[in-house]
Design a protein around this motif. Structure first.
Motif, mmCIF file in Angstrom:
data_model
loop_
_atom_site.group_PDB
_atom_site.id
_atom_site.type_symbol
_atom_site.label_atom_id
_atom_site.label_comp_id
_atom_site.label_asym_id
_atom_site.label_seq_id
_atom_site.Cartn_x
_atom_site.Cartn_y
_atom_site.Cartn_z
ATOM 1 N N ALA A 83 0.865 -1.183 0.000
ATOM 2 C CA ALA A 83 0.000 0.000 0.000
ATOM 3 C C ALA A 83 0.896 1.225 0.000
ATOM 4 O O ALA A 83 1.868 1.288 0.761
ATOM 5 C CB ALA A 83 -0.912 0.002 1.217
ATOM 6 N N LYS A 84 0.571 2.196 -0.858
ATOM 7 C CA LYS A 84 1.405 3.381 -1.004
ATOM 8 C C LYS A 84 0.616 4.655 -0.718
ATOM 9 O O LYS A 84 -0.555 4.764 -1.096
ATOM 10 C CB LYS A 84 1.977 3.476 -2.419
ATOM 11 N N GLU A 98 0.845 8.660 -1.475
ATOM 12 C CA GLU A 98 1.525 9.618 -2.367
ATOM 13 C C GLU A 98 0.920 11.002 -2.169
ATOM 14 O O GLU A 98 -0.287 11.187 -2.311
ATOM 15 C CB GLU A 98 1.366 9.197 -3.828
ATOM 16 N N LYS A 124 -3.084 10.677 -2.057
ATOM 17 C CA LYS A 124 -3.908 9.571 -2.544
ATOM 18 C C LYS A 124 -3.276 8.272 -2.078
ATOM 19 O O LYS A 124 -2.056 8.180 -1.876
ATOM 20 C CB LYS A 124 -4.070 9.594 -4.058
ATOM 21 N N THR A 126 -2.925 4.157 -2.853
ATOM 22 C CA THR A 126 -3.089 3.082 -3.828
ATOM 23 C C THR A 126 -2.429 1.818 -3.280
ATOM 24 O O THR A 126 -1.537 1.888 -2.438
ATOM 25 C CB THR A 126 -2.443 3.433 -5.186
ATOM 26 N N SER A 163 -1.725 -2.721 -4.100
ATOM 27 C CA SER A 163 -1.831 -3.904 -4.948
ATOM 28 C C SER A 163 -1.531 -5.118 -4.091
ATOM 29 O O SER A 163 -0.831 -5.035 -3.082
ATOM 30 C CB SER A 163 -0.861 -3.833 -6.123
ATOM 31 N N CYS A 206 -11.298 0.966 1.214
ATOM 32 C CA CYS A 206 -10.609 0.368 0.064
ATOM 33 C C CYS A 206 -11.633 0.045 -1.015
ATOM 34 O O CYS A 206 -12.783 -0.287 -0.720
ATOM 35 C CB CYS A 206 -9.905 -0.923 0.465
ATOM 36 N N ASP A 257 -9.914 -1.907 -8.147
ATOM 37 C CA ASP A 257 -9.943 -1.296 -9.475
ATOM 38 C C ASP A 257 -10.559 -2.231 -10.502
ATOM 39 O O ASP A 257 -11.034 -1.800 -11.547
ATOM 40 C CB ASP A 257 -8.531 -0.928 -9.937
ATOM 41 N N ASP A 278 -5.540 -4.695 -7.807
ATOM 42 C CA ASP A 278 -5.160 -3.318 -7.513
ATOM 43 C C ASP A 278 -6.336 -2.624 -6.843
ATOM 44 O O ASP A 278 -7.496 -2.923 -7.142
ATOM 45 C CB ASP A 278 -4.783 -2.569 -8.792
ATOM 46 N N THR A 289 -7.613 1.174 -4.402
ATOM 47 C CA THR A 289 -7.354 2.484 -3.816
ATOM 48 C C THR A 289 -7.892 2.461 -2.390
ATOM 49 O O THR A 289 -8.685 1.597 -2.032
ATOM 50 C CB THR A 289 -8.052 3.606 -4.608
ATOM 51 N N GLU A 340 -8.990 5.416 0.942
ATOM 52 C CA GLU A 340 -9.263 6.831 1.195
ATOM 53 C C GLU A 340 -8.820 7.308 2.565
ATOM 54 O O GLU A 340 -8.832 8.499 2.839
ATOM 55 C CB GLU A 340 -10.752 7.103 0.984
#
Length: 161
Positions: free
Chosen positions: A40-41, A43, A65, A67, A69, A118, A121, A140, A142, A144
């Protein structure tokens, strides 16, 4: 007299496989033991800011944000059910993911991160590979929001002063 250099102990590294991953969808909590890896990243989003008297621009953080995978063994249908529900009803499914790292031999202790809201995608609906040893899939997503209820302990020698 030379001062002894402080270095990290090899035992304080974390075993890559000693982790836990749980997914909460609605009222149900799943042990996502099918996970091979998760990342989990976070950015930051930034805006370039012109500054009078400078040849370069500054950078101002304006948001962020999240994101992520994960690679899973292809043996659970929970994410395919999310895609099916969205296709059939138009209602999107959001979930939480809790990831914890803890190696009992490391002085770092335990860290846990909870990823909130989460949303996948997309994903694989069906697959096979007659030449493979096992099947896996990539998902993948996202997120919040997130929290960190547990953080690693500072290793001895980490803080210089």
């Amino acid at each position: 007299m030379e001062e002894k250099r402080t270095t990290m102990l090899a035992k304080d590294t974390l075993s890559a496989a000693l982790a836990e991953c749980f997914v909460t969808i609605g009222e149900r909590r799943y042990n996502l033991m099918q996970a091979i890896n998760v990342e989990a990243k976070f950015e930051k989003t930034k805006t370039e800011v012109p500054i009078l008297g400078k040849t370069g621009k500054g950078n101002k953080a304006t948001g962020w944000k999240g994101t992520g995978s994960c690679t899973l063994h292809y043996n659970t249908s929970i994410f395919r059910k999310m895609m099916l529900d969205y296709k059939d009803t138009g209602q999107d499914v959001y979930f939480e993911m809790q990831i914890a790292n803890e190696d009992p031999t490391s002085g770092a202790g335990r860290q846990s991160i909870i990823l909130k809201d989460c949303n996948i995608d997309g994903g694989i609906l069906a697959k096979f590979d007659a030449d493979a040893e096992y099947l896996e899939e990539e998902v993948d997503f996202t997120f919040e929001d997130f929290s960190m209820p547990e953080s690693f302990t500072d290793l001895v020698g980490f803080a210089a002063n």
